[in-house]
Design a protein around this motif. Structure first.
Motif, PDB file in Angstrom:
ATOM      1  N   VAL A   1      28.766  -6.162  -0.322  1.00 45.16           N
ATOM      2  CA  VAL A   1      27.552  -5.348  -0.232  1.00 45.16           C
ATOM      3  C   VAL A   1      26.524  -5.817  -1.262  1.00 45.16           C
ATOM      4  CG1 VAL A   1      26.621  -3.021  -0.544  1.00 45.16           C
ATOM      5  CG2 VAL A   1      28.736  -3.354   0.744  1.00 45.16           C
ATOM      6  N   CYS A   2      26.983  -6.112  -2.467  1.00 49.26           N
ATOM      7  CA  CYS A   2      26.072  -6.613  -3.506  1.00 49.26           C
ATOM      8  C   CYS A   2      25.421  -7.918  -3.085  1.00 49.26           C
ATOM      9  CB  CYS A   2      26.817  -6.808  -4.820  1.00 49.26           C
ATOM     10  SG  CYS A   2      27.327  -5.285  -5.615  1.00 49.26           S
ATOM     11  N   ASN A   3      26.213  -8.817  -2.510  1.00 47.90           N
ATOM     12  CA  ASN A   3      25.661 -10.095  -2.048  1.00 47.90           C
ATOM     13  C   ASN A   3      24.630  -9.896  -0.953  1.00 47.90           C
ATOM     14  OD1 ASN A   3      27.077 -11.725  -3.799  1.00 47.90           O
ATOM     15  ND2 ASN A   3      28.806 -11.955  -2.407  1.00 47.90           N
ATOM     16  N   LYS A   4      24.892  -8.956  -0.050  1.00 44.61           N
ATOM     17  CA  LYS A   4      23.944  -8.680   1.026  1.00 44.61           C
ATOM     18  C   LYS A   4      22.619  -8.175   0.447  1.00 44.61           C
ATOM     19  CE  LYS A   4      23.225  -5.921   5.150  1.00 44.61           C
ATOM     20  NZ  LYS A   4      23.814  -5.026   6.140  1.00 44.61           N
ATOM     21  N   LEU A   5      22.687  -7.258  -0.506  1.00 44.90           N
ATOM     22  CA  LEU A   5      21.470  -6.720  -1.115  1.00 44.90           C
ATOM     23  C   LEU A   5      20.718  -7.796  -1.891  1.00 44.90           C
ATOM     24  CD1 LEU A   5      22.761  -3.248  -2.304  1.00 44.90           C
ATOM     25  CD2 LEU A   5      21.214  -3.720  -0.402  1.00 44.90           C
ATOM     26  N   LEU A   6      21.445  -8.640  -2.593  1.00 51.96           N
ATOM     27  CA  LEU A   6      20.795  -9.721  -3.340  1.00 51.96           C
ATOM     28  C   LEU A   6      20.092 -10.705  -2.411  1.00 51.96           C
ATOM     29  CD1 LEU A   6      23.388 -10.509  -6.129  1.00 51.96           C
ATOM     30  CD2 LEU A   6      21.065  -9.654  -6.436  1.00 51.96           C
ATOM     31  N   ARG A   7      20.735 -11.048  -1.290  1.00 48.10           N
ATOM     32  CA  ARG A   7      20.103 -11.964  -0.332  1.00 48.10           C
ATOM     33  C   ARG A   7      18.840 -11.346   0.252  1.00 48.10           C
ATOM     34  NH1 ARG A   7      25.588 -13.039   1.806  1.00 48.10           N
ATOM     35  NH2 ARG A   7      25.067 -11.341   3.207  1.00 48.10           N
ATOM     36  N   GLN A   8      18.879 -10.047   0.545  1.00 45.16           N
ATOM     37  CA  GLN A   8      17.695  -9.381   1.084  1.00 45.16           C
ATOM     38  C   GLN A   8      16.568  -9.374   0.057  1.00 45.16           C
ATOM     39  OE1 GLN A   8      18.992  -5.491   2.292  1.00 45.16           O
ATOM     40  NE2 GLN A   8      19.745  -6.204   4.266  1.00 45.16           N
ATOM     41  N   ALA A   9      16.891  -9.037  -1.188  1.00 39.36           N
ATOM     42  CA  ALA A   9      15.869  -8.998  -2.236  1.00 39.36           C
ATOM     43  C   ALA A   9      15.280 -10.382  -2.475  1.00 39.36           C
ATOM     44  CB  ALA A   9      16.476  -8.446  -3.524  1.00 39.36           C
ATOM     45  N   PHE A  10      16.119 -11.402  -2.518  1.00 36.91           N
ATOM     46  CA  PHE A  10      15.626 -12.760  -2.727  1.00 36.91           C
ATOM     47  C   PHE A  10      14.729 -13.203  -1.580  1.00 36.91           C
ATOM     48  CE2 PHE A  10      16.043 -17.396  -2.347  1.00 36.91           C
ATOM     49  CZ  PHE A  10      15.539 -17.763  -3.585  1.00 36.91           C
ATOM     50  N   GLY A  11      15.121 -12.877  -0.362  1.00 36.97           N
ATOM     51  CA  GLY A  11      14.313 -13.249   0.801  1.00 36.97           C
ATOM     52  C   GLY A  11      12.956 -12.580   0.801  1.00 36.97           C
ATOM     53  N   ILE A  12      12.922 -11.319   0.399  1.00 37.05           N
ATOM     54  CA  ILE A  12      11.657 -10.586   0.330  1.00 37.05           C
ATOM     55  C   ILE A  12      10.746 -11.196  -0.728  1.00 37.05           C
ATOM     56  CG2 ILE A  12      10.643  -8.373  -0.353  1.00 37.05           C
ATOM     57  CD1 ILE A  12      13.079  -7.047   1.036  1.00 37.05           C
ATOM     58  N   LEU A  13      11.312 -11.487  -1.895  1.00 42.54           N
ATOM     59  CA  LEU A  13      10.505 -12.068  -2.970  1.00 42.54           C
ATOM     60  C   LEU A  13      10.050 -13.488  -2.638  1.00 42.54           C
ATOM     61  CD1 LEU A  13      12.490 -10.822  -6.075  1.00 42.54           C
ATOM     62  CD2 LEU A  13      10.268 -10.020  -5.280  1.00 42.54           C
ATOM     63  N   LYS A  14      10.933 -14.269  -2.056  1.00 39.25           N
ATOM     64  CA  LYS A  14      10.612 -15.656  -1.752  1.00 39.25           C
ATOM     65  C   LYS A  14       9.506 -15.767  -0.712  1.00 39.25           C
ATOM     66  CE  LYS A  14      12.674 -19.840   0.114  1.00 39.25           C
ATOM     67  NZ  LYS A  14      13.859 -20.408   0.744  1.00 39.25           N
ATOM     68  N   ASN A  15       9.584 -14.952   0.321  1.00 42.13           N
ATOM     69  CA  ASN A  15       8.617 -15.029   1.413  1.00 42.13           C
ATOM     70  C   ASN A  15       7.418 -14.097   1.232  1.00 42.13           C
ATOM     71  OD1 ASN A  15      10.177 -16.927   2.878  1.00 42.13           O
ATOM     72  ND2 ASN A  15      11.536 -15.281   3.489  1.00 42.13           N
ATOM     73  N   ARG A  16       7.464 -13.298   0.175  1.00 45.56           N
ATOM     74  CA  ARG A  16       6.373 -12.369  -0.140  1.00 45.56           C
ATOM     75  C   ARG A  16       6.006 -11.475   1.043  1.00 45.56           C
ATOM     76  NH1 ARG A  16       2.436 -15.911  -4.060  1.00 45.56           N
ATOM     77  NH2 ARG A  16       4.070 -16.444  -5.517  1.00 45.56           N
ATOM     78  N   ILE A  17       7.030 -10.894   1.645  1.00 49.88           N
ATOM     79  CA  ILE A  17       6.818  -9.947   2.746  1.00 49.88           C
ATOM     80  C   ILE A  17       7.279  -8.570   2.294  1.00 49.88           C
ATOM     81  CG2 ILE A  17       7.064 -11.682   4.547  1.00 49.88           C
ATOM     82  CD1 ILE A  17       9.913 -10.693   4.981  1.00 49.88           C
TER      83      ILE A  17
END
Length: 44
Positions: A22-38
Motif C-alpha cells: 500500500v505504501c508503494n502504491k501511494l508513493l508511486r501515485q504521489a511521484f506521478g502527480i508531482l512529476k507530471n504536474r497534474i
C-alpha cells in the motif's frame, strides 16, 4: 488502498507485506502527480 490491503491479506501474506504494498502504491501515485504536474484524480 484498503481493497489492495485486504486482497493481499486474503492471499495469506503477512500484514507487513500488505502495508508495504500500500505504501508503494501511494508513493508511486504521489511521484506521478508531482512529476507530471497534474491534479490528483480521485476516481483514476
Amino acid at each position: 488502498c484498503k481493497a489492495l490491503y485486504e486482497r493481499i491479506l486474503e492471499k495469506k501474506k503477512c500484514k507487513k507485506v500488505a502495508l508495504i504494498a500500500v505504501c508503494n502504491k501511494l508513493l508511486r501515485q504521489a511521484f506521478g502527480i508531482l512529476k507530471n504536474r497534474i491534479q490528483y484524480q480521485h476516481n483514476y
